[in-house]
Write an enzyme that holds these catalytic residues in place. Structure first.
Site, PDB file in Angstrom:
ATOM      1  N   TYR A  30       0.828  -1.202   0.000  1.00 50.52           N
ATOM      2  CA  TYR A  30       0.000   0.000   0.000  1.00 50.52           C
ATOM      3  C   TYR A  30       0.861   1.250   0.000  1.00 50.52           C
ATOM      4  O   TYR A  30       2.074   1.189   0.214  1.00 50.52           O
ATOM      5  CB  TYR A  30      -0.977  -0.005   1.171  1.00 50.52           C
ATOM      6  CG  TYR A  30      -0.369   0.261   2.534  1.00 50.52           C
ATOM      7  CD1 TYR A  30       0.410  -0.696   3.177  1.00 50.52           C
ATOM      8  CD2 TYR A  30      -0.572   1.484   3.177  1.00 50.52           C
ATOM      9  CE1 TYR A  30       0.963  -0.450   4.424  1.00 50.52           C
ATOM     10  CE2 TYR A  30      -0.030   1.733   4.431  1.00 50.52           C
ATOM     11  CZ  TYR A  30       0.745   0.767   5.041  1.00 50.52           C
ATOM     12  OH  TYR A  30       1.298   1.023   6.272  1.00 50.52           O
ATOM     13  N   LYS A 145       6.305  -1.987   2.203  1.00 54.20           N
ATOM     14  CA  LYS A 145       5.109  -1.383   2.809  1.00 54.20           C
ATOM     15  C   LYS A 145       3.943  -2.353   2.592  1.00 54.20           C
ATOM     16  O   LYS A 145       3.092  -2.170   1.719  1.00 54.20           O
ATOM     17  CB  LYS A 145       4.850   0.002   2.189  1.00 54.20           C
ATOM     18  CG  LYS A 145       3.995   0.916   3.073  1.00 54.20           C
ATOM     19  CD  LYS A 145       4.111   2.352   2.619  1.00 54.20           C
ATOM     20  CE  LYS A 145       3.082   3.267   3.262  1.00 54.20           C
ATOM     21  NZ  LYS A 145       3.133   3.366   4.706  1.00 54.20           N
ATOM     22  N   GLU A 177      12.696   2.069  14.042  1.00 58.53           N
ATOM     23  CA  GLU A 177      11.783   3.155  13.641  1.00 58.53           C
ATOM     24  C   GLU A 177      10.620   3.196  14.612  1.00 58.53           C
ATOM     25  O   GLU A 177      10.610   2.480  15.619  1.00 58.53           O
ATOM     26  CB  GLU A 177      11.304   2.932  12.203  1.00 58.53           C
ATOM     27  CG  GLU A 177      10.587   1.608  12.000  1.00 58.53           C
ATOM     28  CD  GLU A 177      10.142   1.369  10.561  1.00 58.53           C
ATOM     29  OE1 GLU A 177      10.022   2.324   9.783  1.00 58.53           O
ATOM     30  OE2 GLU A 177       9.881   0.199  10.230  1.00 58.53           O
ATOM     31  N   LEU A 201      11.065   1.063   7.146  1.00 56.09           N
ATOM     32  CA  LEU A 201      10.430   1.549   5.926  1.00 56.09           C
ATOM     33  C   LEU A 201      11.138   2.850   5.542  1.00 56.09           C
ATOM     34  O   LEU A 201      11.331   3.723   6.401  1.00 56.09           O
ATOM     35  CB  LEU A 201       8.944   1.821   6.161  1.00 56.09           C
ATOM     36  CG  LEU A 201       8.249   2.310   4.902  1.00 56.09           C
ATOM     37  CD1 LEU A 201       7.977   1.145   3.959  1.00 56.09           C
ATOM     38  CD2 LEU A 201       6.958   3.025   5.212  1.00 56.09           C
TER      39      LEU A 201
HETATM   40  N1  PMP Z   1       7.743   3.530   9.130  1.00 56.55           N
HETATM   41  C1  PMP Z   1       6.586   2.855   9.196  1.00 56.55           C
HETATM   42  C2  PMP Z   1       6.578   1.499   9.826  1.00 56.55           C
HETATM   43  C3  PMP Z   1       5.408   3.414   8.681  1.00 56.55           C
HETATM   44  O1  PMP Z   1       4.246   2.718   8.733  1.00 56.55           O
HETATM   45  C4  PMP Z   1       5.441   4.721   8.116  1.00 56.55           C
HETATM   46  C5  PMP Z   1       4.228   5.405   7.538  1.00 56.55           C
HETATM   47  N2  PMP Z   1       3.043   4.898   7.747  1.00 56.55           N
HETATM   48  C6  PMP Z   1       6.676   5.394   8.084  1.00 56.55           C
HETATM   49  C7  PMP Z   1       7.804   4.763   8.585  1.00 56.55           C
HETATM   50  C8  PMP Z   1       6.774   6.776   7.477  1.00 56.55           C
HETATM   51  O2  PMP Z   1       6.653   6.735   6.078  1.00 56.55           O
HETATM   52  P1  PMP Z   1       6.143   8.005   5.234  1.00 56.55           P
HETATM   53  O3  PMP Z   1       7.014   9.144   5.633  1.00 56.55           O
HETATM   54  O4  PMP Z   1       6.334   7.606   3.819  1.00 56.55           O
HETATM   55  O5  PMP Z   1       4.714   8.233   5.618  1.00 56.55           O
END
Ligand code: PMP
Length: 276
Positions: A30, A145, A177, A201
């Site tokens: 997603y 993701k 994270e 991610l």
């Molecule tokens: N890490 C994880 C596990 C996430 O689910 C997300 C966003 N939902 C992020 C980092 C941040 O990603 P982004 O800046 O692309 O929203």
């Protein structure tokens, strides 16, 4: 109105098969893409991450960049450009003949919807948020993701029970994270975030925070952060498409500085990137 498999339909009429592998196995990927005043933020980066994730999971990419953009624009026309929006896009491997792990070539199921995006304003963000440090029990492909989000769902429950905004995760005392965000620490004026790897991610906001540091002339590094370094940090921030750059006032019982001039500088620079 939402987009499902080539058609724009009312949400209540959007139906998928019980043999959809997204439903049965969480077999899909997603994207979450913010839209500020009608402008899709970092579209290229999001579509590239989507393409990479589809590649990792061996799901064919059903649309071209132009086709995705056209679908997004049709959905966004439903909303006023005065509000911010968020695009949710999910692609599963598709519908199998029966429930089995193995798969043949299937037609991916594509579901896209848009919603109002409620981002926190600067004054709210500045107050700082609470978090808790937890062990990272997820698998080792967190760079994908994936819609298989059971661990994230359970972490959110933990956070809610503790009355905190986010869980900060570590593997063997190395920070990975947040449950749904990336992590930055600031120590002696230097911004550090864990390097890209299979354990995190690669957040699009993370890239934009690093770019903001670059533009603002702030020293920044992509290096491992130990739990000890986290506890000793002056500031801790988390970033995501829906949170932007959120300063943490505390993790468990350890407090950090919030709304510092350094955070303000990065935040302000980030805001200018949103408008380009
Ligand atoms: N890490 C994880 C596990 C996430 O689910 C997300 C966003 N939902 C992020 C980092 C941040 O990603 P982004 O800046 O692309 O929203």
């Amino acid at each position: 109105m939402v987009f499902l498999n080539g058609e724009f339909v009312e949400q209540k009429h959007a139906k998928i098969s019980t043999l959809d592998r997204g439903f049965l196995f969480g077999d899909g990927v997603y994207e979450v893409i913010p839209v500020y005043h009608g402008t899709i933020f970092a579209l290229e980066n999001h579509l590239q991450r989507l393409a990479d994730n589809l590649g990792h999971t061996h799901i064919p990419n059903p649309y071209t960049h132009t086709e995705y953009t056209a679908i997004f624009n049709t959905l966004l026309e439903q909303h006023s450009a005065n509000e911010h929006q968020v695009i949710y896009l999910q692609i599963t491997r598709g519908v199998g003949e029966k429930r089995q792990h193995s798969f043949q070539n299937l037609t991916p199921t594509v579901y896209i919807r848009t919603d109002t995006l409620h981002i926190k304003n600067e004054d709210t963000l500045k107050q700082g948020y609470q978090a808790t440090l937890q062990k990272d029990i997820r698998w080792h492909h967190c760079n994908i993701k994936s819609t298989s989000l059971l661990a994230s769902v359970l972490y959110t429950r933990t956070a809610q029970e503790m009355g905190v905004e986010e869980v900060i995760l570590h593997r063997n005392n190395i920070i990975t994270e947040g449950g749904s965000s990336n992590v930055f620490i600031v120590s002696n004026g230097v911004v550090t975030t864990p390097p890209k790897s299979n354990d995190i991610l690669a957040g699009i906001t993370r890239d934009m925070v690093l770019k903001s540091c670059e533009i603002a002339g702030i020293v920044h590094k992509e290096e491992n952060i130990t739990t000890q370094e986290l506890w000793n940090a002056d500031e801790v921030w988390i970033s995501s498409s829906t949170r932007e750059i959120m300063p943490l006032a505390c993790i468990d019982t350890t407090s950090f500085d919030v709304a510092t001039p350094l955070w303000q500088q990065v935040y302000n620079t980030f805001q200018t990137l949103k408008n380009v």
